[in-house]
Scaffold this motif. Structure first.
Motif, mmCIF file in Angstrom:
data_model
loop_
_atom_site.group_PDB
_atom_site.id
_atom_site.type_symbol
_atom_site.label_atom_id
_atom_site.label_comp_id
_atom_site.label_asym_id
_atom_site.label_seq_id
_atom_site.Cartn_x
_atom_site.Cartn_y
_atom_site.Cartn_z
ATOM 1 N N LEU A 146 0.425 -1.449 0.166
ATOM 2 C CA LEU A 146 -0.138 -0.137 -0.282
ATOM 3 C C LEU A 146 0.747 1.370 0.224
ATOM 4 C CD1 LEU A 146 -2.543 -0.802 2.664
ATOM 5 C CD2 LEU A 146 -2.813 -1.057 0.445
ATOM 6 N N THR A 147 -0.102 2.590 -0.254
ATOM 7 C CA THR A 147 1.137 3.759 -0.495
ATOM 8 C C THR A 147 1.398 4.293 1.124
ATOM 9 O OG1 THR A 147 -1.051 4.815 -1.895
ATOM 10 C CG2 THR A 147 0.680 6.297 -0.475
ATOM 11 N N GLY A 148 2.759 4.394 1.343
ATOM 12 C CA GLY A 148 3.080 4.559 1.970
ATOM 13 C C GLY A 148 3.943 3.284 3.223
ATOM 14 N N THR A 149 3.797 2.034 3.120
ATOM 15 C CA THR A 149 4.867 1.302 3.136
ATOM 16 C C THR A 149 6.620 1.347 2.934
ATOM 17 O OG1 THR A 149 3.833 0.080 1.457
ATOM 18 C CG2 THR A 149 2.654 -0.295 3.166
ATOM 19 N N LEU A 172 -5.203 10.863 6.172
ATOM 20 C CA LEU A 172 -4.960 9.509 6.170
ATOM 21 C C LEU A 172 -6.003 9.316 5.251
ATOM 22 C CD1 LEU A 172 -3.920 7.175 8.646
ATOM 23 C CD2 LEU A 172 -3.017 6.678 6.434
ATOM 24 N N GLU A 173 -7.176 9.633 5.301
ATOM 25 C CA GLU A 173 -8.458 9.291 4.123
ATOM 26 C C GLU A 173 -7.575 9.508 3.072
ATOM 27 O OE1 GLU A 173 -11.675 11.083 5.740
ATOM 28 O OE2 GLU A 173 -11.898 10.129 7.131
ATOM 29 N N ALA A 174 -7.243 10.780 2.360
ATOM 30 C CA ALA A 174 -6.472 11.150 1.262
ATOM 31 C C ALA A 174 -5.364 10.861 0.310
ATOM 32 C CB ALA A 174 -6.139 12.941 1.458
ATOM 33 N N VAL A 175 -5.253 9.395 1.357
ATOM 34 C CA VAL A 175 -3.715 8.823 1.420
ATOM 35 C C VAL A 175 -4.860 7.640 0.664
ATOM 36 C CG1 VAL A 175 -2.208 7.081 1.790
ATOM 37 C CG2 VAL A 175 -2.271 9.436 2.093
ATOM 38 N N LEU A 176 -5.732 7.226 1.022
ATOM 39 C CA LEU A 176 -6.680 5.814 0.971
ATOM 40 C C LEU A 176 -7.408 5.580 0.429
ATOM 41 C CD1 LEU A 176 -7.146 4.651 4.744
ATOM 42 C CD2 LEU A 176 -5.625 3.703 2.765
ATOM 43 N N PHE A 194 -9.105 2.809 -3.032
ATOM 44 C CA PHE A 194 -10.444 2.183 -3.076
ATOM 45 C C PHE A 194 -11.219 2.788 -3.626
ATOM 46 C CE2 PHE A 194 -9.029 1.315 1.478
ATOM 47 C CZ PHE A 194 -9.913 0.878 1.679
ATOM 48 N N HIS A 195 -10.963 3.516 -5.338
ATOM 49 C CA HIS A 195 -11.920 4.531 -6.190
ATOM 50 C C HIS A 195 -11.675 2.911 -7.068
ATOM 51 C CE1 HIS A 195 -11.905 9.080 -4.796
ATOM 52 N NE2 HIS A 195 -12.559 8.296 -4.647
ATOM 53 N N ARG A 196 -10.271 2.547 -6.642
ATOM 54 C CA ARG A 196 -10.046 1.595 -8.010
ATOM 55 C C ARG A 196 -11.330 -0.551 -8.016
ATOM 56 N NH1 ARG A 196 -5.904 2.665 -10.391
ATOM 57 N NH2 ARG A 196 -5.960 0.141 -11.365
ATOM 58 N N LEU A 197 -11.576 -0.067 -6.352
ATOM 59 C CA LEU A 197 -12.008 -1.660 -6.715
ATOM 60 C C LEU A 197 -13.385 -1.710 -7.559
ATOM 61 C CD1 LEU A 197 -12.732 -1.770 -2.312
ATOM 62 C CD2 LEU A 197 -10.933 -2.420 -4.299
ATOM 63 N N GLU A 215 -11.641 0.818 9.596
ATOM 64 C CA GLU A 215 -12.337 2.425 9.862
ATOM 65 C C GLU A 215 -13.128 3.287 8.673
ATOM 66 O OE1 GLU A 215 -14.014 4.867 12.611
ATOM 67 O OE2 GLU A 215 -13.049 3.386 13.171
ATOM 68 N N TYR A 216 -11.678 3.203 7.807
ATOM 69 C CA TYR A 216 -11.850 3.733 6.488
ATOM 70 C C TYR A 216 -13.595 3.318 5.812
ATOM 71 C CZ TYR A 216 -11.421 5.467 1.568
ATOM 72 O OH TYR A 216 -11.152 6.127 0.460
ATOM 73 N N VAL A 217 -13.682 1.648 5.527
ATOM 74 C CA VAL A 217 -14.229 1.585 5.245
ATOM 75 C C VAL A 217 -15.542 1.284 5.648
ATOM 76 C CG1 VAL A 217 -15.066 -1.359 4.388
ATOM 77 C CG2 VAL A 217 -12.896 -0.638 4.088
ATOM 78 N N LYS A 218 -15.928 2.000 6.974
ATOM 79 C CA LYS A 218 -16.851 1.406 7.456
ATOM 80 C C LYS A 218 -17.501 3.357 7.659
ATOM 81 C CE LYS A 218 -16.875 -1.421 11.299
ATOM 82 N NZ LYS A 218 -16.379 -1.560 12.976
#
Length: 459
Positions: A175-178, A374-378, A382-385, A451-454
């Motif tokens: 993932l981004t940031g690893t 972090l939401e902007a990073v994620l 999720f836009h690719r799903l 948390e992001y998914v919820k």
């Protein structure tokens, strides 16, 4: 006085003395000193502590003093460098041999005109790590070096695969940031002398394969008498390390992971050819999601591998120490919640400093896991799903414990084969965590992902 000339001279001197080239921090110190920057300013640019930069600088000045004669310090380096260049009439022409203070003779690197002047392959002195005769390095698309956190095991694995096992195709997944890019940059620094060519290309703009291959072949054919018809011909004729960054941009969004966009299927053909052709080169792919071709090609007896980067674990404590968070006894909990992801921890550390005056205890007193920036990073992940992936993610996020594949709920309206494909796709996107329960394989989500998914996906 040209800064690039001074950096090249210093690198030649250091290599003649030690057999090693300047690393990115040594180059940053030299460049900053020539620009009259303080150690504090240099440290801020390279995201390291002032004391560490000063210590590396002190060792470097002593090394250069041993070669150039006078006692060199940060304060007088600029004047001495200017005097040395002027008095020895060093012009740094291609292949020119020069003598410095009658103590050491060095030979400047032959630089291919396409590498030096082509708009498609710009030279970035902060990422060139010191060129060495007889091979060509083009890191024009590589980002500026960042802080490299301890990834000794991962580096050892990559070096073994590339140098000892001659693995031709490797996917570095995470993932981004690893820290995929930082690890790849460190790898180049450590193994660059083993290759005839090292080329880094970003696929962030999703170039077509013909466009990319034309650029690579122009570079690889520079100063060669024979121009081969295909990229794999060069991989067989020379030892090359090619790095394709941001590979996920060629994959179709809203589809299962690793499926090439229309018009980009020839990338998959290239990967297959690289893996199945006999050569001593390596193609390293940096990506959020695993290409389908890699999944089909890899195996213990085949020259294709995947290395998925996880968090730093307890090694991330150094990062929190540099951020001056307290108390230290709460660091492990913070690392666990944010999975030791360097970027995630940097973001949350900034929030803790901003809102809680650096108190991890106060931050952890909130029942809800804070995502904030972090939401902007994620979002891009999720836009690719696909829609089916979003449904499965929502189901997993709302389960109290890890789930098993045999417990697919009826409301998902997926056939068992479809469900298994979706779970496989999410795993290839690094969005699912595997959990062992005896002989059973279970799946769950990292706290941040849950948390992001919820917050963003429908239940």
């Amino acid at each position: 006085m040209d800064i690039d000339e001074v950096l090249q001279l210093a690198d030649d001197l250091v290599f003649a003395k030690t057999g090693s080239h300047l690393d990115y921090l040594q180059q940053a110190i030299l460049k900053g000193s020539l620009q009259n920057k303080t150690y504090s300013e240099i440290a801020e640019e390279v995201h390291l502590s002032k004391s560490h930069v000063r210590n590396v600088g002190s060792t470097l000045w002593k090394l250069l003093s041993d070669e150039l004669g006078p006692d060199i310090t940060k304060s007088n380096f600029r004047a001495i460098a200017k005097s040395t260049l002027s008095s020895n009439n060093i012009s740094f022409l291609v292949g020119e041999t020069v003598t410095v203070n009658e103590k050491v003779t060095v030979k400047n690197v032959k630089i291919c005109p396409a590498t030096a002047s082509s708009p498609a392959a710009p030279q970035n002195p902060t990422t060139n790590f010191g060129l060495k005769p007889n091979y060509k390095l083009d890191l024009g698309d590589a980002p500026a070096p960042a802080i490299f956190h301890n990834r000794t095991d991962e580096l050892t694995t990559l070096k073994q695969w590339i140098l000892e096992e001659n693995t031709g195709l490797i996917a570095l997944l995470g993932l981004t940031g690893t820290g995929k890019t930082a690890l790849a940059v460190q790898l180049v620094q450590q193994i660059q002398a083993q290759f005839d060519f090292i080329i880094w290309r970003s696929l962030a703009t999703a170039p077509s394969l013909p466009t990319l291959q034309t650029n690579l072949i122009e570079l690889l054919s520079c100063e060669q008498q024979t121009k081969f018809p295909s990229l794999t011909d060069y991989l067989r004729s020379y030892r090359c390390l090619l790095i394709f960054d941001d590979l996920q941009t060629i994959f179709s969004p809203c589809q299962l992971a690793g499926e090439c966009q229309p018009g980009y299927e020839n990338y998959g053909t290239l990967f297959k050819k690289v893996a199945e052709t006999s050569h001593s080169s390596c193609l390293l792919l940096l990506t959020w999601e695993k290409p389908r071709e890699i999944a089909l090609l890899e195996g213990s007896n085949r020259p294709t591998r995947t290395l998925q980067l996880k968090g730093l674990g307890e090694q991330a404590r150094q990062l929190l120490r540099e951020k001056r968070l307290a108390p230290e006894e709460n660091w492990s909990k913070l690392i666990e919640l944010y999975q030791g992801n360097p970027l995630w921890l940097n973001i949350v550390a900034a929030t803790i400093q901003e809102l809680f005056s650096g108190s991890v205890s106060d931050f952890l007193s909130y029942d809800t896991l804070l995502l904030g920036d972090l939401e902007a990073v994620l979002h891009p992940h999720f836009h690719r799903l696909s829609e089916s992936e979003k449904q499965v993610m929502s189901w997993v996020a709302n389960q109290i414990s890890a789930v098993e594949l045999s417990k697919m709920p009826a409301h998902l309206q997926l056939t068992p084969p479809e469900f298994l494909k979706v779970m496989q796709s999410l795993s290839r996107r690094c969005l699912l965590e595997r959990v062992k329960d005896g002989d059973r394989q279970l799946f769950t989500l990292q706290p941040v992902i849950r948390e992001y998914v919820k917050n963003h996906l429908p239940n």
